[in-house]
Design an enzyme around this catalytic site. Structure first.
Site, short mmCIF file in Angstrom:
data_model
loop_
_atom_site.label_atom_id
_atom_site.label_comp_id
_atom_site.label_asym_id
_atom_site.label_seq_id
_atom_site.Cartn_x
_atom_site.Cartn_y
_atom_site.Cartn_z
CE LYS A 128 39.83 42.93 43.78
NZ LYS A 128 38.58 43.44 44.38
CB SER A 157 33.20 34.48 37.96
OG SER A 157 34.02 35.52 37.46
NE ARG A 165 32.44 38.09 33.27
CZ ARG A 165 32.92 39.31 33.48
NH1 ARG A 165 33.74 39.85 32.59
NH2 ARG A 165 32.59 40.00 34.56
CD GLU A 177 40.48 26.46 44.45
OE1 GLU A 177 39.47 25.81 44.15
OE2 GLU A 177 41.58 25.93 44.67
P1 NAD Z 1 34.15 37.61 40.43
O1 NAD Z 1 34.97 36.77 39.52
O2 NAD Z 1 33.24 38.59 39.84
O3 NAD Z 1 35.09 38.42 41.43
C1 NAD Z 1 36.04 37.78 42.23
C2 NAD Z 1 37.13 38.78 42.57
O4 NAD Z 1 37.80 39.14 41.36
C3 NAD Z 1 36.63 40.07 43.19
O5 NAD Z 1 37.53 40.49 44.20
C4 NAD Z 1 36.65 41.03 42.02
O6 NAD Z 1 36.80 42.37 42.39
C5 NAD Z 1 37.86 40.54 41.27
N1 NAD Z 1 37.90 40.94 39.87
C6 NAD Z 1 36.85 41.19 39.04
N2 NAD Z 1 37.31 41.57 37.83
C7 NAD Z 1 38.66 41.54 37.88
C8 NAD Z 1 39.69 41.83 36.94
N3 NAD Z 1 39.42 42.21 35.70
N4 NAD Z 1 40.97 41.69 37.34
C9 NAD Z 1 41.26 41.28 38.60
N5 NAD Z 1 40.33 41.02 39.53
C10 NAD Z 1 39.04 41.13 39.17
O7 NAD Z 1 33.40 36.59 41.38
P2 NAD Z 1 32.38 36.93 42.54
O8 NAD Z 1 31.11 37.37 41.92
O9 NAD Z 1 33.03 37.79 43.55
O10 NAD Z 1 32.20 35.51 43.23
C11 NAD Z 1 31.35 34.55 42.72
C12 NAD Z 1 32.13 33.52 41.96
O11 NAD Z 1 33.12 32.94 42.78
C13 NAD Z 1 31.27 32.37 41.51
O12 NAD Z 1 31.57 32.05 40.17
C14 NAD Z 1 31.69 31.24 42.44
O13 NAD Z 1 31.48 29.95 41.93
C15 NAD Z 1 33.12 31.54 42.64
N6 NAD Z 1 33.62 30.88 43.85
C16 NAD Z 1 34.45 29.81 43.70
C17 NAD Z 1 34.94 29.14 44.82
C18 NAD Z 1 35.87 27.98 44.68
O14 NAD Z 1 36.54 27.66 45.65
N7 NAD Z 1 35.97 27.35 43.53
C19 NAD Z 1 34.57 29.58 46.09
C20 NAD Z 1 33.71 30.68 46.21
C21 NAD Z 1 33.25 31.33 45.07
#
Ligand code: NAD
Length: 499
Positions: free
Chosen positions: A192, A246, A248, A268
């Protein structure tokens, strides 16, 4: 990868770009079961790129069933590793053959400079697929140290159906960090992508089939997190959930797993990484260039962004000037399709509003603005913010504590080694850290003391497929890349035989 394209020729290429926007289930594109779509808007200029299938529970059920059928059939899961390797290597080759198309999709979809999409994202995606594929027929299982009348086998098996939920900042590369080891190990996957950047993953699904991956082994479901993401998180027939995003949402996925089938969850998540510059750094100019890149590359939308710059008080003034100069000289926003651009557009209006709110918070909390701080190029219809530098930050300010995920750098000064480490570790995150010193012993002591999954010395953001990548604390668990990544995608079985 390089290209001879100019901004004009990229624009021409864009005009003839075919955009796939449907879900990919069991080897073919199809609309969402419910017929819903969402608009995919380019942050480069505000244009609507596509109406994308908005998947939900019914799509998750279909895709997981297809993945399960493929897995149980053994067509991929029981294929000899040497054969799977060949398909994975072909898959990497096909990604590279489509590098320009994929890079263009990535830039239009999430705003990053085309130069970076071509030189970082697409090669990084192909490398992850190839490296994992090449590894898979070189991994051996174990024979336990048993008594003479017993034989103990310790073997790794694919886990089954993997759901992979990925973010928008490196859409294809983050997906391939999961797909490389997951597929190489023999699993079936439901991927996804983020609703903010679904296009490259949708295209990737067909490329996998072209490379010889059997239908059903890789399925792609575009859609929102609270709909199809949640459906996958709660699904009773998903064995393992891997996630980048994220903190969260990472926490939410742990709850889903506990509320459903206790699927394995590998996360991650976010970061607030300290970049520590001691007065004895070997080359302050190089350190300043790196500090600027650590916050401005990919518009600061990097989980390992060096967003807290900790500088020894005796060199702080000089060093801040150098970082400001480096930002001004090398990291100013430009049109993402211009091959010289180093800072592109932020991913969407929500993200630019968040970043501007943090800049306001920096002012309100008493930090001193040294560079940037404004939205620019509004006439383009795109979402651009100047890389922003705040001095005089203390580690209790919001801009030092919370992940901004934009180009906003906080400078915090320190007086001693102990103080630097204490500030660096005073965060809920633990993804990465960097140390600049010419004292080898100090570098090693710092590396040991820093609570982070990656520590860089006299550089920022080094590493390749051989280095595990992941976080301590609320930056997650498990590791992407390297052979350690296979831990996520395999179950260990003990077989005990009476001889
Ligand atoms: P996000 O957590 O908002 O979304 C990530 C994914 O989760 C998306 O595909 C989103 O649609 C999905 N998602 C959102 N709510 C969900 C739910 N309730 N149930 C299941 N899936 C859900 O993060 P983002 O804004 O897309 O990305 C930014 C974040 O990613 C930042 O916090 C960044 O630090 C992190 N990140 C971490 C790494 C790592 O390797 N540690 C790498 C890249 C980005």
């Amino acid at each position: 990868m390089s290209s001879s394209h100019t901004r004009e020729s990229w624009n021409q290429r864009r005009a003839s770009l075919e955009i796939h926007s449907q879900a990919f289930v069991d080897g073919r594109y199809q609309p969402a079961v419910g017929g819903e779509t969402f608009e995919c808007i380019s942050p480069v200029d505000g244009c609507v790129l596509a109406e994308v299938a908005s998947c939900d529970q019914a799509d998750a059920d279909q895709a997981v069933a297809a993945a399960r059928r493929a897995f149980d059939s053994g067509i991929w899961s029981r294929m000899a590793p040497a054969q799977r390797k060949q398909v994975m290597i072909r898959f990497a080759d096909v990604i590279e053959e489509h590098a320009e198309e994929l890079a263009l999709l990535e830039t239009l979809d999430m705003g990053k400079p085309i130069k970076d999409a071509l030189s970082v994202d697409i090669p990084g995606a192909a490398r992850a697929i190839r490296w994992s594929g090449e590894a898979i027929d070189k991994l051996y299982d174990e024979v336990a140290a048993t008594a003479h009348d017993q034989l103990g086998l310790v073997t790794r098996e694919p886990v089954g159906v993997v759901a992979a939920i990925v973010p928008w900042n490196f859409p294809l590369m983050m997906a391939c960090w999961k797909l490389g080891p997951a597929l190489s190990a023999g699993n079936s996957v439901v991927l996804k992508p983020s609703e903010k950047s679904p296009l490259s993953a949708i295209r990737l699904a067909q490329l996998a089939i072209d490379a010889g991956l059997p239908a059903g082994v890789l399925n792609v479901l575009p859609g929102y997190g609270h709909t199809v993401g949640k459906a996958l998180g709660l699904h009773q027939d998903v064995d393992t959930l891997v996630f980048t995003g994220s903190t969260r949402i990472a926490k939410q996925l742990m709850i889903y797993a506990g509320e459903s089938n206790m699927k394995r969850v590998w996360l991650e998540a976010g970061g607030k990484s300290p970049n520590i510059v001691f007065a004895d750094a070997p080359d302050l100019d190089a350190a300043a260039q790196a500090a600027a890149g650590a916050i401005a590359f990919n518009q600061g939308e990097v989980c390992t962004a060096g967003s807290r710059l900790l500088v020894e008080a005796s060199i702080k003034e000089l060093f801040v000037q150098k970082v400001a100069a480096a930002l001004k000289a090398s990291w100013q926003p430009g049109h993402p399709l211009d091959p010289h651009t180093t800072v592109g557009a932020l991913v969407d209006t929500g993200q630019i509003e968040t970043v501007l709110r943090y800049i306001e918070a920096g002012h309100a909390e008493g930090a001193e603005l040294v560079a940037g701080g404004h939205r620019v190029m509004q006439e383009s219809g795109g979402l651009f913010v100047e890389p922003t530098l705040f001095d005089g930050v203390t580690n209790d300010m919001r801009i030092a504590r919370e992940e901004i995920f934009g180009p906003v750098l906080s400078v915090i000064s320190f007086d001693s080694f102990e103080e630097a480490i204490a500030i660096a570790n005073d965060t809920v995150y633990g993804l990465a850290a960097a140390v600049w010193t010419r004292d080898l012993s100090k570098a090693h002591r710092a590396a040991r003391a820093l609570r982070a999954g990656s520590v860089w010395v006299n550089q920022y953001d080094g590493g390749d497929m051989t280095a595990p990548f992941g976080g301590f604390k609320q930056s997650g668990n498990g590791r992407d890349k390297s052979l350690h990544a296979f831990d996520k995608y395999t179950e260990i079985k003990s077989t005990w035989i009476q001889l």
